[in-house]
Design a protein around this motif. Structure first.
Motif, PDB file in Angstrom:
ATOM      1  N   UNK A 116       0.841  -1.196   0.000  1.00 40.57           N
ATOM      2  CA  UNK A 116       0.000   0.000   0.000  1.00 40.57           C
ATOM      3  C   UNK A 116       0.880   1.252   0.000  1.00 40.57           C
ATOM      4  N   UNK A 117       0.746   2.023  -1.078  1.00 42.06           N
ATOM      5  CA  UNK A 117       1.573   3.224  -1.230  1.00 42.06           C
ATOM      6  C   UNK A 117       0.727   4.414  -1.679  1.00 42.06           C
ATOM      7  N   UNK A 118       1.183   5.603  -1.279  1.00 47.39           N
ATOM      8  CA  UNK A 118       0.574   6.842  -1.733  1.00 47.39           C
ATOM      9  C   UNK A 118       1.641   7.668  -2.417  1.00 47.39           C
ATOM     10  N   UNK A 119       1.449   7.919  -3.694  1.00 48.78           N
ATOM     11  CA  UNK A 119       2.416   8.654  -4.511  1.00 48.78           C
ATOM     12  C   UNK A 119       3.809   8.036  -4.427  1.00 48.78           C
ATOM     13  N   UNK A 120       3.844   6.701  -4.401  1.00 44.46           N
ATOM     14  CA  UNK A 120       5.105   5.974  -4.415  1.00 44.46           C
ATOM     15  C   UNK A 120       5.738   5.741  -3.064  1.00 44.46           C
ATOM     16  N   UNK A 121       5.174   6.311  -1.990  1.00 48.81           N
ATOM     17  CA  UNK A 121       5.736   6.139  -0.643  1.00 48.81           C
ATOM     18  C   UNK A 121       4.842   5.199   0.161  1.00 48.81           C
ATOM     19  N   UNK A 122       5.440   4.250   0.881  1.00 50.72           N
ATOM     20  CA  UNK A 122       4.636   3.326   1.705  1.00 50.72           C
ATOM     21  C   UNK A 122       3.798   4.081   2.734  1.00 50.72           C
ATOM     22  N   UNK A 123       2.606   3.582   2.983  1.00 44.94           N
ATOM     23  CA  UNK A 123       1.750   4.180   4.012  1.00 44.94           C
ATOM     24  C   UNK A 123       2.397   3.971   5.387  1.00 44.94           C
ATOM     25  N   UNK A 124       2.549   5.048   6.128  1.00 45.69           N
ATOM     26  CA  UNK A 124       3.141   5.006   7.462  1.00 45.69           C
ATOM     27  C   UNK A 124       2.025   4.833   8.487  1.00 45.69           C
ATOM     28  N   UNK A 125       1.989   3.706   9.223  1.00 44.72           N
ATOM     29  CA  UNK A 125       0.905   3.464  10.186  1.00 44.72           C
ATOM     30  C   UNK A 125       0.744   4.575  11.217  1.00 44.72           C
ATOM     31  N   UNK A 126       1.820   5.279  11.550  1.00 43.83           N
ATOM     32  CA  UNK A 126       1.767   6.310  12.594  1.00 43.83           C
ATOM     33  C   UNK A 126       1.423   7.690  12.048  1.00 43.83           C
ATOM     34  N   UNK A 127       1.473   7.860  10.752  1.00 47.57           N
ATOM     35  CA  UNK A 127       1.243   9.167  10.143  1.00 47.57           C
ATOM     36  C   UNK A 127      -0.254   9.428   9.957  1.00 47.57           C
ATOM     37  N   UNK A 128      -0.667  10.697   9.984  1.00 44.76           N
ATOM     38  CA  UNK A 128      -2.067  11.058   9.766  1.00 44.76           C
ATOM     39  C   UNK A 128      -2.262  11.521   8.326  1.00 44.76           C
ATOM     40  N   UNK A 129      -3.324  11.003   7.690  1.00 43.07           N
ATOM     41  CA  UNK A 129      -3.643  11.337   6.306  1.00 43.07           C
ATOM     42  C   UNK A 129      -5.045  11.959   6.245  1.00 43.07           C
ATOM     43  N   UNK A 130      -5.223  12.878   5.311  1.00 41.07           N
ATOM     44  CA  UNK A 130      -6.529  13.485   5.073  1.00 41.07           C
ATOM     45  C   UNK A 130      -7.198  12.687   3.946  1.00 41.07           C
ATOM     46  N   UNK A 131      -8.342  12.065   4.253  1.00 40.93           N
ATOM     47  CA  UNK A 131      -8.988  11.136   3.332  1.00 40.93           C
ATOM     48  C   UNK A 131     -10.406  11.602   3.028  1.00 40.93           C
ATOM     49  N   UNK A 132     -10.734  11.703   1.755  1.00 39.19           N
ATOM     50  CA  UNK A 132     -12.072  12.106   1.312  1.00 39.19           C
ATOM     51  C   UNK A 132     -12.924  10.877   1.027  1.00 39.19           C
ATOM     52  N   UNK A 133     -14.185  10.949   1.406  1.00 44.62           N
ATOM     53  CA  UNK A 133     -15.158   9.896   1.116  1.00 44.62           C
ATOM     54  C   UNK A 133     -16.548  10.466   1.345  1.00 44.62           C
ATOM     55  N   UNK A 134     -17.572   9.820   0.819  1.00 38.57           N
ATOM     56  CA  UNK A 134     -18.922  10.337   1.045  1.00 38.57           C
ATOM     57  C   UNK A 134     -19.366  10.083   2.484  1.00 38.57           C
ATOM     58  N   UNK A 135     -20.394  10.781   2.912  1.00 41.53           N
ATOM     59  CA  UNK A 135     -20.833  10.721   4.304  1.00 41.53           C
ATOM     60  C   UNK A 135     -21.308   9.327   4.716  1.00 41.53           C
ATOM     61  N   UNK A 136     -21.845   8.569   3.778  1.00 42.08           N
ATOM     62  CA  UNK A 136     -22.292   7.210   4.083  1.00 42.08           C
ATOM     63  C   UNK A 136     -21.110   6.331   4.480  1.00 42.08           C
ATOM     64  N   UNK A 137     -20.038   6.406   3.698  1.00 42.29           N
ATOM     65  CA  UNK A 137     -18.844   5.612   3.989  1.00 42.29           C
ATOM     66  C   UNK A 137     -18.160   6.115   5.262  1.00 42.29           C
ATOM     67  N   UNK A 138     -18.135   7.423   5.438  1.00 40.96           N
ATOM     68  CA  UNK A 138     -17.511   8.000   6.637  1.00 40.96           C
ATOM     69  C   UNK A 138     -18.266   7.624   7.907  1.00 40.96           C
ATOM     70  N   UNK A 139     -19.536   7.265   7.756  1.00 45.81           N
ATOM     71  CA  UNK A 139     -20.328   6.826   8.901  1.00 45.81           C
ATOM     72  C   UNK A 139     -20.212   5.347   9.184  1.00 45.81           C
ATOM     73  N   UNK A 140     -19.289   4.667   8.491  1.00 42.10           N
ATOM     74  CA  UNK A 140     -19.089   3.243   8.719  1.00 42.10           C
ATOM     75  C   UNK A 140     -19.942   2.354   7.843  1.00 42.10           C
ATOM     76  N   UNK A 141     -20.651   2.951   6.885  1.00 45.43           N
ATOM     77  CA  UNK A 141     -21.525   2.176   6.011  1.00 45.43           C
ATOM     78  C   UNK A 141     -20.793   1.153   5.169  1.00 45.43           C
ATOM     79  N   UNK A 142     -21.533   0.115   4.765  1.00 48.99           N
ATOM     80  CA  UNK A 142     -21.008  -0.975   3.936  1.00 48.99           C
ATOM     81  C   UNK A 142     -19.966  -1.820   4.662  1.00 48.99           C
ATOM     82  N   UNK A 143     -19.961  -1.784   5.993  1.00 44.40           N
ATOM     83  CA  UNK A 143     -19.050  -2.639   6.749  1.00 44.40           C
ATOM     84  C   UNK A 143     -17.648  -2.084   6.895  1.00 44.40           C
TER      85      UNK A 143
END
Length: 603
Positions: A530-557
């Motif tokens: 799992x990489x973002x712009x070629x760099x591995x995702x850092x488990x300790x780092x905070x990322x700003x993630x966009x998604x619709x309100x349904x998904x942000x509410x935990x929808x679809x499991x």
């Protein structure tokens, strides 16, 4: 008189023709009319055949669905497969009316999601046009589906009982919405305070002394796949327990013939609507929730009409007593309807379930080569006139079909476009500062079809077509997720509630990873990939993630997203989509379908 009545001679010839077609297609399983023990068949002359016509997951598709959403796959006698264009309420109404001819006992039922996630022609008017159409085609009864709750319990009650929209009023001058002529059944949906069903739990269809009870339920997991605000104050109960409860009640009332309308479904082994679901044995060609539910529903229930998975099947699954019972689904969007024969014993009031060679339940294509139902053509024209000022506005251009819902891979080209649109809409610092975007696949309701666009194959995309793809108008959210939470969310695509039926999120440009389908559960997501712009995702780092309100509410499991911090609310997903199409395409430079190569799949 000893001569066979003409109607029965016709029925026998029809059954023989069905058996011949089944043999030509290699279909040898014994489906049956759906009830009492076949070891004690009723004497000849004591029974009548009741025709049960059914469909499901119509989703307001009054006009023929576009792209792959408007086709079905058909197995030919030589074993090859053919794609057939299907659907549209003008043709569905004509098909049902034609099918009813010669059947004095005919009832039409549905298994939910008739409205919600609808194209603009219906969705713009809160699905009043669809209910009007369903009234005209003489639907007798339906269960609710999860999408009937898209606009909340109060709106569902209005859809049933009538009255103009509480905020937008009446859509046609001098006309008040009259409601559904058919009952919506909500046996397993109760008010948390009163414990009573939201609407009727069951109904009894009667005609010339024949009585058949219908129990309607939706999937118990509805709260996981709808907006929480829409179902506030409601409780969803176990499907089997609810059906069995009301089957006992109907039985005590003297109603012995019972059909369950269940908005939950299965996954057939073939994508062809006319394949043999019972090969090599009864029910062997289907998996998923309905396969287990059908085995537990009381033998008092004589047939199950199902939906939700948008799949086509007519299966035979033994009930708890070992007796065969039909379990059917007619795909979605009005492309098919199911014709099931229920043999009713007038003396016992029950359905006789006997094994026969000819199928007792058959799916039929709603083909577009037949005449259109004139009253539906007028209905569509009337509502289209009202919608025209909004619907026809051009929002972009495409160079070819962009597959979304019909794509066969976990990642779809249209999914990439939508995720990119959501990232672009929320990326500026003052609009959320998103670094990546995630889109739930169930929120993509159609393809973008080049041929359908503009009506002449010119690649123009109208607002109506964009609305059909993104009809929910969910607001975009941008949230803080640690790398660990993001990885957990990706793992939830293939674990927990999504283990059996993975829900692969569509991802924006820059995010890449490997999905190893040879493994099981969460291990299918290869963490180190799992990489973002070629760099591995850092488990300790905070990322700003966009998604619709349904998904942000935990929808679809996806509970990993539910309690995220620092939420920013942006534009609607539809506005993000149309703005992106306008900005990135023109008649001279149309948008080209992306390669859909962000997720590497190992099989």
């Amino acid at each position: 008189m000893s001569a066979t009545p003409p109607r029965r001679r016709i029925a026998r010839r029809a059954a023989a023709g069905a058996a011949a077609l089944a043999a030509a297609l290699g279909i040898t399983a014994t489906a049956m009319p759906a009830g009492a023990d076949s070891r004690h068949p009723a004497p000849a002359g004591r029974t009548v055949d009741v025709q049960l016509l059914s469909f499901n997951d119509f989703h307001g598709n009054l006009e023929p669905p576009q792209g792959s959403s408007g086709t079905v796959e058909e197995i030919q006698p030589d074993g090859t497969r053919k794609t057939v264009e299907a659907g549209g309420v003008e043709y569905l109404a004509q098909s049902l009316r034609t099918a009813r001819k010669g059947h004095p006992y005919s009832v039409t039922a549905a298994a939910g999601d008739l409205i919600g996630a609808s194209p603009l022609l219906s969705g713009l008017f809160h699905d009043e046009p669809t209910v009007e159409a369903l009234n005209k085609l003489k639907l007798d009864v339906t269960s609710v589906g999860n999408h009937e709750f898209d606009e909340g319990r109060a709106e569902l009650t209005r859809i049933q009982k009538g009255g103009c929209h509480p905020t937008e009023g009446c859509f046609e001058k001098g006309k008040k919405y009259r409601g559904a002529d058919f009952p919506y059944l909500t046996a397993n949906v109760t008010d948390e305070k009163t414990g009573k069903p939201l609407l009727k739990p069951y109904t009894v269809w009667q005609h010339k002394g024949v009585k058949i009870g219908f129990i309607g339920v939706t999937l118990e997991g509805t709260p996981d796949i709808v907006n929480a605000n829409g179902i506030k104050g409601l409780k969803f109960h176990n499907e089997v327990e609810t059906i069995n409860k009301y089957a006992k009640i109907l039985d005590r009332q003297g109603v012995k013939a019972i059909v369950a309308l269940l908005h939950e479904g299965g996954l057939p082994a073939s994508t062809s609507y006319n394949y043999n679901c019972d090969s090599p044995g009864p029910g062997d060609g289907i998996s998923g929730p309905i396969a287990e539910i059908a085995k537990k529903v009381t033998p008092k229930v004589d047939a199950l009409v199902t939906g939700h998975t948008h799949q086509a099947y007519t299966c035979t699954i033994p009930d708890p007593s070992g007796m065969p019972r039909t379990v059917t689904s007619a795909a979605s969007f009005g492309r098919l309807y199911t014709d099931t024969t229920l043999t009713y014993d007038r003396r016992t009031g029950d359905i006789v379930r006997t094994s026969v060679k000819a199928p007792g339940a058959v799916n039929h294509v709603v083909n577009r080569t037949q005449p259109k139902a004139a009253d539906m053509t007028s209905l569509i024209a009337r509502w289209n006139k009202l919608a025209a000022p909004v619907a026809g506005r051009p929002v972009g251009h495409i160079s070819a079909d962009i597959a979304g819902r019909g794509a066969n891979a976990p990642e779809s080209p249209l999914g990439d476009v939508i995720a990119d649109a959501q990232l672009e809409a929320t990326q500026p610092a003052g609009q959320g500062g998103a670094q990546l975007a995630l889109m739930n696949p169930g929120g993509i309701r159609a393809d973008l079809a080049y041929k359908a666009s503009g009506g002449e194959g010119d690649g123009a995309v109208t607002y109506a077509e964009a609305f059909t793809v993104q009809p929910f108008t969910n607001m975009m959210n941008v949230i803080d997720l640690t790398g660990a939470q993001l990885l957990a969310g990706l793992q939830q695509q293939v674990s927990g509630p999504n283990t059996a039926s993975p829900k692969i999120l569509q991802i924006s440009r820059g995010l890449t990873y490997t999905l190893d389908m040879t493994k099981t559960g969460a291990d299918r997501v290869v963490k180190d990939s799992v990489q973002l712009n070629g760099a591995p995702i850092d488990p300790a780092k905070t990322y700003r993630v966009a998604m619709n309100e349904f998904l942000a509410g935990g929808g679809d499991g996806f509970p990993a997203f539910k309690d995220a911090a620092n939420k920013y609310v942006g534009p609607s997903d539809l506005d993000a989509f149309t703005t992106y199409l306008t900005a990135h395409s023109s008649a001279q430079s149309p948008l080209t379908p992306p390669k859909a190569d962000r997720i590497t799949v190992v099989k």
